[in-house]
Design a protein around this motif. Sequence first.
Motif, PDB file in Angstrom:
ATOM      1  N   ALA A   1       0.816  -1.215   0.000  1.00 52.75           N
ATOM      2  CA  ALA A   1       0.000   0.000   0.000  1.00 52.75           C
ATOM      3  C   ALA A   1       0.850   1.266   0.000  1.00 52.75           C
ATOM      4  O   ALA A   1       0.318   2.373  -0.151  1.00 52.75           O
ATOM      5  CB  ALA A   1      -0.920   0.006   1.221  1.00 52.75           C
ATOM      6  N   SER A   2       2.158   1.108   0.158  1.00 52.85           N
ATOM      7  CA  SER A   2       3.075   2.254   0.240  1.00 52.85           C
ATOM      8  C   SER A   2       2.846   3.230  -0.909  1.00 52.85           C
ATOM      9  O   SER A   2       2.809   2.849  -2.088  1.00 52.85           O
ATOM     10  CB  SER A   2       4.524   1.761   0.220  1.00 52.85           C
ATOM     11  N   GLY A   3       2.658   4.503  -0.566  1.00 54.92           N
ATOM     12  CA  GLY A   3       2.512   5.562  -1.561  1.00 54.92           C
ATOM     13  C   GLY A   3       1.130   5.704  -2.147  1.00 54.92           C
ATOM     14  O   GLY A   3       0.876   6.656  -2.904  1.00 54.92           O
ATOM     15  N   GLN A   4       0.205   4.802  -1.833  1.00 53.21           N
ATOM     16  CA  GLN A   4      -1.137   4.871  -2.403  1.00 53.21           C
ATOM     17  C   GLN A   4      -2.069   5.709  -1.525  1.00 53.21           C
ATOM     18  O   GLN A   4      -1.816   5.919  -0.338  1.00 53.21           O
ATOM     19  CB  GLN A   4      -1.722   3.467  -2.572  1.00 53.21           C
ATOM     20  N   THR A   5      -3.158   6.165  -2.127  1.00 55.37           N
ATOM     21  CA  THR A   5      -4.171   6.932  -1.404  1.00 55.37           C
ATOM     22  C   THR A   5      -5.472   6.141  -1.394  1.00 55.37           C
ATOM     23  O   THR A   5      -5.939   5.674  -2.437  1.00 55.37           O
ATOM     24  CB  THR A   5      -4.405   8.304  -2.057  1.00 55.37           C
ATOM     25  N   PHE A   6      -6.057   6.006  -0.208  1.00 53.98           N
ATOM     26  CA  PHE A   6      -7.278   5.220  -0.042  1.00 53.98           C
ATOM     27  C   PHE A   6      -8.416   6.144   0.425  1.00 53.98           C
ATOM     28  O   PHE A   6      -8.290   6.812   1.457  1.00 53.98           O
ATOM     29  CB  PHE A   6      -7.069   4.107   0.984  1.00 53.98           C
ATOM     30  N   ASP A   7      -9.492   6.187  -0.348  1.00 53.97           N
ATOM     31  CA  ASP A   7     -10.695   6.914   0.081  1.00 53.97           C
ATOM     32  C   ASP A   7     -11.398   6.051   1.120  1.00 53.97           C
ATOM     33  O   ASP A   7     -12.277   5.250   0.801  1.00 53.97           O
ATOM     34  CB  ASP A   7     -11.620   7.173  -1.109  1.00 53.97           C
ATOM     35  N   ALA A   8     -11.004   6.235   2.376  1.00 52.73           N
ATOM     36  CA  ALA A   8     -11.408   5.278   3.406  1.00 52.73           C
ATOM     37  C   ALA A   8     -12.532   5.766   4.311  1.00 52.73           C
ATOM     38  O   ALA A   8     -13.183   4.956   4.968  1.00 52.73           O
ATOM     39  CB  ALA A   8     -10.199   4.905   4.268  1.00 52.73           C
ATOM     40  N   PHE A   9     -12.778   7.070   4.361  1.00 54.78           N
ATOM     41  CA  PHE A   9     -13.813   7.579   5.266  1.00 54.78           C
ATOM     42  C   PHE A   9     -14.675   8.620   4.561  1.00 54.78           C
ATOM     43  O   PHE A   9     -14.165   9.527   3.905  1.00 54.78           O
ATOM     44  CB  PHE A   9     -13.182   8.217   6.518  1.00 54.78           C
ATOM     45  N   GLU A  10     -15.987   8.464   4.695  1.00 55.53           N
ATOM     46  CA  GLU A  10     -16.948   9.488   4.300  1.00 55.53           C
ATOM     47  C   GLU A  10     -17.747   9.817   5.553  1.00 55.53           C
ATOM     48  O   GLU A  10     -18.552   9.007   6.012  1.00 55.53           O
ATOM     49  CB  GLU A  10     -17.877   8.971   3.192  1.00 55.53           C
ATOM     50  N   ILE A  11     -17.473  10.985   6.126  1.00 53.47           N
ATOM     51  CA  ILE A  11     -18.100  11.294   7.413  1.00 53.47           C
ATOM     52  C   ILE A  11     -19.043  12.478   7.272  1.00 53.47           C
ATOM     53  O   ILE A  11     -18.874  13.351   6.411  1.00 53.47           O
ATOM     54  CB  ILE A  11     -17.058  11.541   8.516  1.00 53.47           C
ATOM     55  N   TYR A  12     -20.047  12.488   8.146  1.00 61.57           N
ATOM     56  CA  TYR A  12     -21.129  13.470   8.058  1.00 61.57           C
ATOM     57  C   TYR A  12     -21.324  14.120   9.424  1.00 61.57           C
ATOM     58  O   TYR A  12     -21.536  13.437  10.436  1.00 61.57           O
ATOM     59  CB  TYR A  12     -22.422  12.782   7.625  1.00 61.57           C
ATOM     60  N   PHE A  13     -21.223  15.451   9.449  1.00 63.92           N
ATOM     61  CA  PHE A  13     -21.522  16.235  10.645  1.00 63.92           C
ATOM     62  C   PHE A  13     -22.813  17.011  10.405  1.00 63.92           C
ATOM     63  O   PHE A  13     -23.063  17.522   9.306  1.00 63.92           O
ATOM     64  CB  PHE A  13     -20.395  17.220  10.956  1.00 63.92           C
ATOM     65  N   ASP A  14     -23.628  17.140  11.446  1.00 63.02           N
ATOM     66  CA  ASP A  14     -24.861  17.916  11.319  1.00 63.02           C
ATOM     67  C   ASP A  14     -24.568  19.393  11.094  1.00 63.02           C
ATOM     68  O   ASP A  14     -25.354  20.099  10.454  1.00 63.02           O
ATOM     69  CB  ASP A  14     -25.719  17.755  12.577  1.00 63.02           C
ATOM     70  N   LYS A  15     -23.443  19.853  11.605  1.00 61.87           N
ATOM     71  CA  LYS A  15     -23.111  21.271  11.464  1.00 61.87           C
ATOM     72  C   LYS A  15     -21.598  21.430  11.397  1.00 61.87           C
ATOM     73  O   LYS A  15     -20.834  20.552  11.791  1.00 61.87           O
ATOM     74  CB  LYS A  15     -23.670  22.062  12.645  1.00 61.87           C
ATOM     75  N   TYR A  16     -21.192  22.567  10.885  1.00 59.73           N
ATOM     76  CA  TYR A  16     -19.768  22.898  10.807  1.00 59.73           C
ATOM     77  C   TYR A  16     -19.366  23.663  12.064  1.00 59.73           C
ATOM     78  O   TYR A  16     -20.101  24.533  12.537  1.00 59.73           O
ATOM     79  CB  TYR A  16     -19.491  23.752   9.573  1.00 59.73           C
ATOM     80  N   GLU A  17     -18.217  23.309  12.629  1.00 59.42           N
ATOM     81  CA  GLU A  17     -17.691  24.030  13.776  1.00 59.42           C
ATOM     82  C   GLU A  17     -16.297  24.518  13.440  1.00 59.42           C
ATOM     83  O   GLU A  17     -15.415  23.713  13.095  1.00 59.42           O
ATOM     84  CB  GLU A  17     -17.653  23.138  15.026  1.00 59.42           C
ATOM     85  N   GLN A  18     -16.101  25.816  13.572  1.00 55.93           N
ATOM     86  CA  GLN A  18     -14.814  26.407  13.229  1.00 55.93           C
ATOM     87  C   GLN A  18     -13.945  26.514  14.471  1.00 55.93           C
ATOM     88  O   GLN A  18     -14.435  26.774  15.570  1.00 55.93           O
ATOM     89  CB  GLN A  18     -15.027  27.810  12.637  1.00 55.93           C
TER      90      GLN A  18
END
Length: 683
Positions: A519-536
């Motif tokens: 897997a060295s050097g590769q990029t994995f789309d591993a997480f799709e996360i959802y927040f109800d709101k944005y917090e800065q």
Amino acid sequence: MIGGIVGIDQDIVKADVTPQVDTANTDISTNYIATSNDYGKIGGENGSDWTIDSNGVLRIQSGTWNDESVAKFWSSLKSDDGSNINAGNKITSVIFEGNIITGNSLASLFDSLENLKSVTVALGAKFDTSKTEDFQNMFSNDSSLESIDMHMFNWENVTSSLSMFYQTGLKSVDMTNINAPKLSDASSMFYNCKSLKSAKFDGTNFSKDGVKLPQFLASCSDLADVSLQNSFTGKITDTSLMFDGDINLEDLDVSSMNLSSDTKTSFMFQTSNNVQDIRRKSITLPADPNITNSKIDEYNTDRYKGWSSNLSGDIVPSLETYYSNNANVGKTTWTLVEKDKSQYKVNYIDQDGNLIETKNESGIIGNPINTTKILGYSDPKNSESQPDLMSIADNNDQEFNIVLKKLAPYKVKIDVEYGDGHPSESFSVDIPYGLTSSSAQVDQSILDKLASNDSLDLDKSKAFIQRIASGNPATEGDGFSLSTVISGFNIDGSDFKSIFNGTIDFVNEQVDSAILEGASGQTFDAFEIYFDKYEQSESHNNGGSTVSKEITDINQKSATFGDKETKLYNSNGVLIPNIQLAKNSDWKNDKQMILDGTKYYRVSTDAWVKASDVYVYTDNISKIRVHADNRSRIIRPNGDLSDRALEKSTEWKTDRYTTINGEKYYRVSTEGFVKASEVSEYK
């Protein structure tokens, strides 16, 4: 022993006094789950009234029980429509409050009460089992029951305790000096008690005419201490599988047991299908024991030469063979003798010939060398140097060179959506090859930002672990909800930072190293996360310069170093004058602050310490044993080497562990830590 260690409290069942509770000041709820007024007395017409209150407390009053079965009495209660009210699953404790005389059988009385935690006799009450013959399955499958006083029972007429505590949560057992003269079947009495750590049977005796003990303490994988002094001295008909699966029993003394030629001892000492797991080091046998097919000779032949005793200077490879060929052998303690070892060095070198690291090792002469994974480099076992063909010789000056390939980290991509219309975001986190702890060896800055947002929707958010596990970023699949990931991977915490670190640790433990290396050097789309709101992250202007501040909730403990007092700062990073934390003091931290790139931990309302001025630790009351092949150098929590070391094969108490330079260390003194890889932990 070095001072400054927190003592270990043994969780032992005290069996010399029947536990009694004073109910005079007990707040008894008037709301009942069930009562004898609705469902009848237990033990027949002259039996006992009882109530189960809203807290799950079962209170049993005076009565003389008949000989009819009381098996699963409370688990079998039904409502008027015939449906089970499941009262048994609601019982958390049992209190005998009157003078109770039980009948012929208590078999399965409290069987499968999964929430039952305690059984006691109230002050002035009596629980008389002198007429009872059958205790079998009485508490079986009570997984929450961690302790019980064996002396609350009268064992005078008991003939069977078959599976009495099968698969309970008992942590310790004390049957010292209990005499059960008619008890002929104690099969599987403590079978599959996975949490049981100690068991005392000193002076314990069952039927002199013959007792069956097959699987008596079998499958108790945590069991480390069994005391059998002057016990089971009468006729024993069967000890088959008595200690089967008890892999943590290092020293076992069965010399008082009557293991005659009439005793069936098949698989009595069988412990594991994998001899590498067996920790047994010594065993004491009675005179002329029958150990035919007892599996007493299950040990790691790669590590041990065989058995030794005071009978002769010769090493005995097989005790079963020895006793079959020798008569009139008295009580004897046999100890496994380790094979000869040698010291050596392993030099890890990159493909350009540069030294990465040198490890001092030791091992059994003739065995292959030990190798260690180096963070960011290929697995030594896959090296072109073929370390599996390198053998340890009787030469303490041996050196081995192993060439490793530097590996680029793989990237885990995190796609973030917000339910309040804020634009989506994407982040990437580098995962180095060979890590042992994601939280310690992976950059946490992005994860800290995401952890501060408490509106994470665990069901809408997904993890595509199969992509990393297969080593192929294009692997298809629906992914797993984060709520499924938390339960499936036993992750402690529901914030995204905890979930991410727990997932990466799980992948690192479960996925083949060759796949992760690929897997060295590769990029994995591993997480799709959802927040109800944005917090800065919090920002403010301070005298014309923008200050970035981010505060997140945490739950940890930290300690100051011993070489200086520790300065305190307010939430704006301003030094608090004239107040400092004492040397070597411990503190709870409930919040973390990142202020202009500097990390702080809160120790009081508006008092913070710099993370660099303390070390974070985890409480861990336990014991460790230094490996037999090397001393273990003591270092300070700031990573500085001390001039002290723990001697080989010595045992020490420890109260905490921490991470130093990316590796786990146990504390053995106030400011003394030893590397986890150089010791073995045991309870």
